[in-house]
Design an enzyme around this catalytic site. Structure first.
Site, PDB file in Angstrom:
ATOM      1  N   LYS A 116       0.837  -1.211   0.000  1.00  0.00           N
ATOM      2  CA  LYS A 116       0.000   0.000   0.000  1.00  0.00           C
ATOM      3  C   LYS A 116       0.868   1.255   0.000  1.00  0.00           C
ATOM      4  O   LYS A 116       0.536   2.244  -0.658  1.00  0.00           O
ATOM      5  CB  LYS A 116      -0.953  -0.002   1.190  1.00  0.00           C
ATOM      6  CG  LYS A 116      -2.072  -1.014   1.023  1.00  0.00           C
ATOM      7  CD  LYS A 116      -3.304  -0.691   1.842  1.00  0.00           C
ATOM      8  CE  LYS A 116      -4.407  -1.674   1.484  1.00  0.00           C
ATOM      9  NZ  LYS A 116      -5.620  -1.488   2.234  1.00  0.00           N
ATOM     10  N   LYS A 197      -5.436 -10.517  -5.251  1.00  0.00           N
ATOM     11  CA  LYS A 197      -6.646 -10.826  -4.462  1.00  0.00           C
ATOM     12  C   LYS A 197      -7.770  -9.854  -4.790  1.00  0.00           C
ATOM     13  O   LYS A 197      -7.519  -8.697  -5.158  1.00  0.00           O
ATOM     14  CB  LYS A 197      -6.338 -10.814  -2.958  1.00  0.00           C
ATOM     15  CG  LYS A 197      -6.177  -9.448  -2.353  1.00  0.00           C
ATOM     16  CD  LYS A 197      -6.434  -9.459  -0.838  1.00  0.00           C
ATOM     17  CE  LYS A 197      -6.511  -8.021  -0.346  1.00  0.00           C
ATOM     18  NZ  LYS A 197      -7.380  -7.760   0.754  1.00  0.00           N
ATOM     19  N   LYS A 200     -11.453  -4.614  -1.795  1.00  0.00           N
ATOM     20  CA  LYS A 200     -12.581  -3.691  -1.622  1.00  0.00           C
ATOM     21  C   LYS A 200     -12.369  -2.402  -2.401  1.00  0.00           C
ATOM     22  O   LYS A 200     -13.270  -1.880  -3.016  1.00  0.00           O
ATOM     23  CB  LYS A 200     -12.753  -3.339  -0.137  1.00  0.00           C
ATOM     24  CG  LYS A 200     -13.303  -4.498   0.687  1.00  0.00           C
ATOM     25  CD  LYS A 200     -14.169  -4.048   1.853  1.00  0.00           C
ATOM     26  CE  LYS A 200     -13.507  -3.226   2.917  1.00  0.00           C
ATOM     27  NZ  LYS A 200     -12.383  -3.732   3.624  1.00  0.00           N
TER      28      LYS A 200
HETATM   29  N1  AQP Z   1      -9.873 -11.651  -1.570  1.00  0.00           N
HETATM   30  C1  AQP Z   1     -10.114 -12.127  -0.356  1.00  0.00           C
HETATM   31  N2  AQP Z   1     -10.326 -13.459  -0.172  1.00  0.00           N
HETATM   32  C2  AQP Z   1     -10.583 -13.961   1.059  1.00  0.00           C
HETATM   33  N3  AQP Z   1     -10.649 -13.193   2.178  1.00  0.00           N
HETATM   34  C3  AQP Z   1     -10.448 -11.872   2.046  1.00  0.00           C
HETATM   35  N4  AQP Z   1     -10.451 -10.845   2.936  1.00  0.00           N
HETATM   36  C4  AQP Z   1     -10.191  -9.689   2.266  1.00  0.00           C
HETATM   37  N5  AQP Z   1     -10.009  -9.926   0.961  1.00  0.00           N
HETATM   38  C5  AQP Z   1     -10.171 -11.274   0.787  1.00  0.00           C
HETATM   39  C6  AQP Z   1     -10.714 -10.970   4.355  1.00  0.00           C
HETATM   40  O1  AQP Z   1     -11.834 -10.119   4.652  1.00  0.00           O
HETATM   41  C7  AQP Z   1     -11.665  -9.575   5.967  1.00  0.00           C
HETATM   42  C8  AQP Z   1     -11.844  -8.078   5.932  1.00  0.00           C
HETATM   43  O2  AQP Z   1     -10.699  -7.493   5.370  1.00  0.00           O
HETATM   44  P1  AQP Z   1     -10.439  -5.970   5.151  1.00  0.00           P
HETATM   45  O3  AQP Z   1     -11.414  -5.123   5.878  1.00  0.00           O
HETATM   46  O4  AQP Z   1      -8.994  -5.708   5.349  1.00  0.00           O
HETATM   47  O5  AQP Z   1     -10.822  -5.915   3.635  1.00  0.00           O
HETATM   48  P2  AQP Z   1      -9.995  -5.972   2.327  1.00  0.00           P
HETATM   49  O6  AQP Z   1     -10.932  -6.503   1.282  1.00  0.00           O
HETATM   50  O7  AQP Z   1      -8.683  -6.619   2.515  1.00  0.00           O
HETATM   51  O8  AQP Z   1      -9.886  -4.467   2.021  1.00  0.00           O
HETATM   52  P3  AQP Z   1      -8.815  -3.394   2.365  1.00  0.00           P
HETATM   53  O9  AQP Z   1      -8.011  -3.711   3.552  1.00  0.00           O
HETATM   54  O10 AQP Z   1      -9.558  -2.114   2.302  1.00  0.00           O
HETATM   55  O11 AQP Z   1      -7.795  -3.550   1.260  1.00  0.00           O
HETATM   56  P4  AQP Z   1      -7.976  -3.332  -0.205  1.00  0.00           P
HETATM   57  O12 AQP Z   1      -7.675  -1.879  -0.396  1.00  0.00           O
HETATM   58  O13 AQP Z   1      -6.950  -4.248  -0.791  1.00  0.00           O
HETATM   59  O14 AQP Z   1      -9.347  -3.667  -0.592  1.00  0.00           O
HETATM   60  C9  AQP Z   1     -10.291 -10.016   6.448  1.00  0.00           C
HETATM   61  O15 AQP Z   1     -10.435 -11.132   7.286  1.00  0.00           O
HETATM   62  C10 AQP Z   1      -9.584 -10.393   5.175  1.00  0.00           C
HETATM   63  O16 AQP Z   1      -8.586 -11.364   5.407  1.00  0.00           O
END
Ligand code: AQP
Length: 342
Positions: A116, A197, A200
């Site tokens: 990031k 991956k 979000k």
């Molecule tokens: N692709 C995924 N597959 C399986 N599990 C996932 N998690 C996130 N992405 C995947 C799990 O969801 C939970 C919440 O994670 P988060 O709030 O950190 O969400 P995120 O999707 O990773 O979004 P971020 O942090 O805002 O990152 P980006 O910007 O990459 O989208 C966690 O348990 C995570 O493991």
């Protein structure tokens, strides 16, 4: 007071909650909530780590949306504690104490920080200390287990290290949390790029990247129809490319079918059949969640009341833990204990 072990996990209210979040995290929470005393914060403080993208009205809306999705996915507020992270100020107090015991090198090694920070150029210190805030969530409630997707495993390992270092310095206060990562579906990949991956933030800006939990049937079909696969035509289950493997994983998650059943269903069939079958399964899986979500959003006071009583329960435990931390570290109450050392 329950005799069950404790579980904690949360989601940041940023971007578009997607099927990866559901398969990797939320569906596990629902399955485990009877076996553990469970805590599910909506991690709004974490949403401030990239302040340039924060819009206060939107953050409030997203925080309510994520809380409603917890309920819609099956988290039961009579059995589990659902709350907004910032409604429990002890989290930030503990985060500061833990920041002071965490070597900077441990944080600089985190792969999520590196990726990031690399994307954003100049970043705030909060992006570096984000996993300490997450550790504070986990340790404040003395969680034994943290069900997460594969991407968060490293942060839970870090929480263990920070707990051990604190215990070493100030006495045995914290339990060592363990990550619970499901064997299949712990990393759902982006449908437009199965090398990375599903995310979000990308889901908000790149059509075709993710399936949102609130996406309608037509857009789910469109996203899956355009999912990147490979130049082949027939499915080879044993030897599938990343794009096909991702679709097979989604199908398994949506139908709870085993690899053997999938092999029998899809081996030798065309990609079009796979995509249509996966789309139907995903639409059926999300239908009851979406219906429940609509009911919940029609009753905003009901949601507020769940979050209010969740925060009260969470603060009761948080205050107990912080009393022990203050005593162990010498902050807070200034009454002398025993004979002064100087
Ligand atoms: N692709 C995924 N597959 C399986 N599990 C996932 N998690 C996130 N992405 C995947 C799990 O969801 C939970 C919440 O994670 P988060 O709030 O950190 O969400 P995120 O999707 O990773 O979004 P971020 O942090 O805002 O990152 P980006 O910007 O990459 O989208 C966690 O348990 C995570 O493991």
């Amino acid at each position: 007071m329950s005799n069950l072990k404790r579980l904690l996990s949360g989601v940041q209210p940023t971007g578009k909650l997607h099927i990866g979040n559901f398969v990797g995290a939320l569906s596990q929470w629902v399955a485990l909530q009877d076996a553990y005393e469970s805590f599910f914060p909506v991690a709004d403080l974490h949403a401030l780590t990239l302040p340039e993208s924060v819009d206060p009205a939107r953050l409030r809306r997203k925080t309510r949306e994520v809380a409603a999705l917890y309920l819609a996915c099956g988290i039961d507020p009579r059995r589990s504690t659902i709350f907004v992270q910032s409604h429990v100020p002890e989290v930030t107090e503990l985060a500061w104490v833990l920041t002071c015991v965490t070597p900077i090198g441990w944080l600089e090694r985190m792969t999520q920080y590196k990726s990031k920070a690399g994307e954003a150029g100049s970043v705030g210190a909060g992006l570096l200390t984000y996993p300490v805030l997450q550790t504070a969530d986990i340790l404040l409630f003395k969680a034994d287990v943290v069900p997460v997707g594969e991407d968060q495993r490293q942060h839970v390992e870090l929480a263990r290290d920070i707990a051990a270092r604190f215990n070493n310095l100030f006495g045995s206060v914290f339990v060592q949390p363990a990550a619970l990562v499901r064997a299949s579906g712990a990393r759902i990949m982006g449908l437009d790029d199965p090398a990375g991956k599903m995310s979000k933030s990308l889901g908000e800006n790149r059509p075709g990247h993710s399936i949102g939990l609130l996406d309608d049937a037509e857009s789910i079909r469109r996203t899956i129809r355009t999912a990147v696969t490979d130049s082949g035509h027939e499915i080879r289950v044993e030897d599938a490319s990343p794009g096909i493997r991702n679709l097979l994983t989604l199908h398994a998650a949506a139908t709870s079918q085993s690899a053997e059943v999938a092999a029998a269903l899809f081996a030798g069939k065309g990609y079009g059949f796979l995509k249509e079958t996966v789309a139907n399964a995903v639409i059926e899986m999300l239908r009851p969640i979406q219906e429940r979500y609509r009911e919940l959003t029609a009753d905003p006071e009901g949601l507020e009341s769940v979050l209010r009583s969740g925060a009260e329960r969470a603060r009761f435990i948080a205050r107990e833990t912080m009393a022990v931390i203050r005593e162990a570290t010498g902050i807070g109450d200034l009454t002398e204990r025993g004979s002064p050392s100087t």
